[in-house]
Design a protein around this motif. Structure first.
Motif, mmCIF file in Angstrom:
data_model
loop_
_atom_site.group_PDB
_atom_site.id
_atom_site.type_symbol
_atom_site.label_atom_id
_atom_site.label_comp_id
_atom_site.label_asym_id
_atom_site.label_seq_id
_atom_site.Cartn_x
_atom_site.Cartn_y
_atom_site.Cartn_z
ATOM 1 N N ASP A 170 40.221 -2.049 -59.610
ATOM 2 C CA ASP A 170 39.464 -2.901 -58.602
ATOM 3 C C ASP A 170 38.222 -3.285 -59.066
ATOM 4 O O ASP A 170 37.504 -2.536 -60.148
ATOM 5 N N LEU A 171 37.312 -4.208 -58.465
ATOM 6 C CA LEU A 171 35.835 -4.514 -58.905
ATOM 7 C C LEU A 171 35.340 -3.286 -58.932
ATOM 8 O O LEU A 171 35.183 -2.361 -57.999
ATOM 9 N N ALA A 172 34.381 -2.994 -60.033
ATOM 10 C CA ALA A 172 33.280 -2.131 -59.989
ATOM 11 C C ALA A 172 33.796 -0.609 -60.659
ATOM 12 O O ALA A 172 33.004 0.119 -60.538
ATOM 13 N N LEU A 173 35.104 -0.794 -60.848
ATOM 14 C CA LEU A 173 36.023 0.564 -60.866
ATOM 15 C C LEU A 173 36.616 0.459 -62.272
ATOM 16 O O LEU A 173 36.708 -0.485 -63.159
ATOM 17 N N ASN A 174 36.749 1.681 -63.030
ATOM 18 C CA ASN A 174 37.681 1.770 -63.943
ATOM 19 C C ASN A 174 38.739 2.713 -63.675
ATOM 20 O O ASN A 174 38.797 3.240 -62.508
ATOM 21 N N HIS A 175 39.465 3.251 -64.584
ATOM 22 C CA HIS A 175 40.734 4.252 -64.166
ATOM 23 C C HIS A 175 40.551 5.613 -63.678
ATOM 24 O O HIS A 175 41.044 6.182 -63.339
ATOM 25 N N ILE A 176 38.998 5.987 -64.192
ATOM 26 C CA ILE A 176 38.452 7.305 -63.521
ATOM 27 C C ILE A 176 38.252 7.319 -62.088
ATOM 28 O O ILE A 176 38.787 7.916 -61.452
ATOM 29 N N VAL A 191 44.968 -2.513 -58.531
ATOM 30 C CA VAL A 191 44.399 -2.524 -57.261
ATOM 31 C C VAL A 191 43.308 -3.397 -56.820
ATOM 32 O O VAL A 191 42.666 -4.008 -57.500
ATOM 33 N N THR A 192 43.622 -4.426 -55.687
ATOM 34 C CA THR A 192 42.982 -5.392 -55.381
ATOM 35 C C THR A 192 42.718 -6.352 -56.217
ATOM 36 O O THR A 192 43.322 -7.253 -56.599
ATOM 37 N N ALA A 193 41.547 -6.670 -56.645
ATOM 38 C CA ALA A 193 41.301 -7.487 -57.743
ATOM 39 C C ALA A 193 42.155 -7.271 -59.369
ATOM 40 O O ALA A 193 42.605 -8.205 -59.825
ATOM 41 N N GLY A 194 42.525 -5.969 -59.469
ATOM 42 C CA GLY A 194 43.218 -5.738 -60.648
ATOM 43 C C GLY A 194 44.846 -6.108 -60.326
ATOM 44 O O GLY A 194 45.484 -6.492 -61.213
ATOM 45 N N ALA A 195 45.170 -5.958 -59.107
ATOM 46 C CA ALA A 195 46.593 -6.593 -58.553
ATOM 47 C C ALA A 195 46.592 -7.936 -58.823
ATOM 48 O O ALA A 195 47.725 -8.420 -59.240
ATOM 49 N N LEU A 247 58.128 -5.822 -66.263
ATOM 50 C CA LEU A 247 59.230 -5.336 -65.547
ATOM 51 C C LEU A 247 59.132 -4.925 -64.267
ATOM 52 O O LEU A 247 60.246 -5.379 -63.250
ATOM 53 N N GLY A 248 57.968 -4.580 -63.696
ATOM 54 C CA GLY A 248 57.803 -4.524 -62.184
ATOM 55 C C GLY A 248 56.486 -4.580 -62.137
ATOM 56 O O GLY A 248 55.432 -4.362 -62.713
ATOM 57 N N LEU A 249 56.005 -4.801 -60.703
ATOM 58 C CA LEU A 249 54.674 -4.625 -60.154
ATOM 59 C C LEU A 249 54.401 -3.616 -59.137
ATOM 60 O O LEU A 249 55.341 -3.918 -58.090
ATOM 61 N N ILE A 250 53.626 -2.878 -59.142
ATOM 62 C CA ILE A 250 53.228 -2.027 -58.077
ATOM 63 C C ILE A 250 51.702 -2.467 -57.765
ATOM 64 O O ILE A 250 50.788 -2.158 -58.568
ATOM 65 N N LEU A 251 51.641 -3.162 -56.522
ATOM 66 C CA LEU A 251 50.347 -3.621 -56.233
ATOM 67 C C LEU A 251 49.671 -3.000 -55.089
ATOM 68 O O LEU A 251 50.367 -2.638 -53.839
ATOM 69 N N ILE A 252 48.504 -2.606 -55.039
ATOM 70 C CA ILE A 252 47.833 -1.923 -54.120
ATOM 71 C C ILE A 252 46.718 -3.041 -53.491
ATOM 72 O O ILE A 252 45.834 -3.629 -54.145
ATOM 73 N N SER A 253 46.956 -3.074 -52.332
ATOM 74 C CA SER A 253 46.057 -3.997 -51.525
ATOM 75 C C SER A 253 45.771 -5.286 -52.303
ATOM 76 O O SER A 253 44.662 -5.520 -52.512
ATOM 77 N N PRO A 254 46.745 -6.162 -52.499
ATOM 78 C CA PRO A 254 46.764 -7.217 -53.389
ATOM 79 C C PRO A 254 46.152 -8.450 -52.852
ATOM 80 O O PRO A 254 46.066 -8.508 -51.708
ATOM 81 N N LEU A 255 45.809 -9.283 -53.729
ATOM 82 C CA LEU A 255 45.188 -10.663 -53.223
ATOM 83 C C LEU A 255 46.118 -11.763 -54.123
ATOM 84 O O LEU A 255 46.789 -11.636 -54.963
ATOM 85 N N CYS A 256 46.206 -12.894 -53.108
ATOM 86 C CA CYS A 256 47.103 -13.788 -53.731
ATOM 87 C C CYS A 256 46.542 -15.233 -53.363
ATOM 88 O O CYS A 256 46.760 -16.329 -54.153
ATOM 89 N N ASN A 257 45.648 -15.513 -52.526
ATOM 90 C CA ASN A 257 44.869 -16.595 -52.229
ATOM 91 C C ASN A 257 43.500 -16.747 -52.835
ATOM 92 O O ASN A 257 42.874 -15.955 -53.052
ATOM 93 N N ALA A 258 42.928 -18.056 -52.790
ATOM 94 C CA ALA A 258 41.678 -18.249 -53.180
ATOM 95 C C ALA A 258 40.925 -17.841 -52.102
ATOM 96 O O ALA A 258 41.397 -17.634 -50.973
ATOM 97 N N PRO A 259 39.655 -17.422 -52.154
ATOM 98 C CA PRO A 259 38.610 -16.852 -51.279
ATOM 99 C C PRO A 259 38.585 -17.957 -50.241
ATOM 100 O O PRO A 259 38.413 -19.226 -50.343
ATOM 101 N N SER A 260 38.646 -17.531 -48.929
ATOM 102 C CA SER A 260 38.343 -18.394 -47.983
ATOM 103 C C SER A 260 36.752 -18.670 -47.918
ATOM 104 O O SER A 260 35.965 -17.991 -48.641
#
Length: 348
Positions: A49-55, A125-129, A144-157
């Protein structure tokens, strides 16, 4: 993975947490990739997600011994960092063009080409999803497959867009200041359970994330944030995805309703939603154990995991269990488990 007639033994020793670092040149700049595990195994690509990396985004999941063993037994992990989010990253030159969400998705294809990977499993995760879902829509044969955590699909309101503009201005002019960190922690974690209050101390997970946010360069985060604030609506294309999808969302996540809407747009025959109680957006850090059993069932659909015949630990979630054949179908991913609640269509 072995012949389908044989049992799969799970090594419950925690695998090595030291990965190999690569800097990959893509069509729109350089990307840092951390590789963990045997590269002869199938690939699992992660995006934070935003401001994060894998750590800061996935260590809770990969420090959970059972989950780590499950994932590294079946996959080689390729952690992709957004540009400028890797450990020790310097500030990206202001002369470099801003990248869009589509540019970031295209970078993933270049990373797969660099490592000679064909079809991969994806976890974001979120932005990464959002980035990985967009990648799956643009390069369907490579997922092959998607594992999505708190995903987004819409444009910002309009509400989110205005909120994001405030955060964007803070990032641009003040960098990773105290206000920005509080806004990001509110995005990631539930309030009472993790961020604490006057009566409840802040959790160790939040304190660790707060320290890791200090290492981020504000302008690099601003660039990723601008890409996400300019994202387009991809909801119409979700039903055309043919890969299986497993969605996790904390019931206290600010993106909870977005995850529910995304689930409703996916093909219900090959997707599942897991709502994690007492959790915010970053389930990988706040409640990683809640992901284990749904992941096991998800991988069963690919023939990648079967309960071993011999128990390695009487307390292990990977201990032998008796499962009826009908529970191994995609529809079984809706099995109700505590401390999570799941939603899954019973239609075939």
């Amino acid at each position: 993975m072995g012949d389908s007639s044989d049992s799969v033994s799970i090594d419950m020793e925690t695998p090595s947490r030291s990965g190999k670092e690569y800097v990959v040149e893509t069509c729109s700049g350089y990307v840092s990739v951390s590789v963990y595990g045997d590269q002869d195994k199938p690939a699992l690509v992660t995006y934070p997600d935003l401001a994060l990396n894998h750590i800061s985004c996935f260590q809770g999941l990969f420090f959970c011994p059972e989950a780590c063993s499950l994932l590294l037994h079946n996959f080689c992990i390729y952690h992709i960092s957004p540009p400028g989010h890797e450990l020790g990253a310097a500030t990206i030159s202001p002369d470099d063009p801003l990248l869009s969400a589509d540019d970031l998705a295209d970078q993933i294809a270049d990373v797969l080409n660099y490592f000679g990977l064909d079809a991969v499993m994806c976890m974001g995760v979120t932005a990464g999803a959002y980035i990985l879902t967009l990648f799956a829509m643009k390069y369907r044969q490579r997922v092959l497959g998607l594992i999505l955590i708190s995903p987004l699909c819409n444009a910002p309101s309009w509400t989110e867009w205005l909120y994001n503009k405030v955060l964007s201005n803070l990032l641009y002019y003040y960098g990773m200041c105290g206000v920005v960190k509080e806004l990001l922690l509110k995005r990631f974690f539930s309030k009472q359970e993790a961020r604490g209050s006057a009566q409840v101390p802040e959790s160790d997970v939040v304190q660790a994330c707060r320290r890791l946010l200090d290492e981020r360069q504000g302008l690099n985060v601003w660039r990723f944030h601008e890409a996400m604030n300019g994202r387009r609506d991809i909801s119409d294309g979700l039903r055309k995805l043919r890969c299986r999808s497993l969605i996790f969302v904390g019931e206290n996540s600010p993106f909870h309703s977005e995850a529910l809407e995304m689930t409703s747009k996916l093909d219900r025959r090959c997707s599942a939603l897991v709502e994690v109680q007492a959790c915010g957006s970053m389930v990988t850090e706040e409640q990683p154990h809640a992901m284990l059993i749904p992941l096991e069932y998800f991988f069963m659909g690919y023939g990648m995991y079967r309960p071993p015949r011999l128990s390695v630990s009487p307390r292990s979630p990977l201990s032998p269990i008796c499962i009826s054949p009908e529970l191994l179908s995609p529809e079984s991913m809706g099995l109700k488990l505590k401390p999570i609640k799941t939603r899954m269509s019973l239609e075939v």
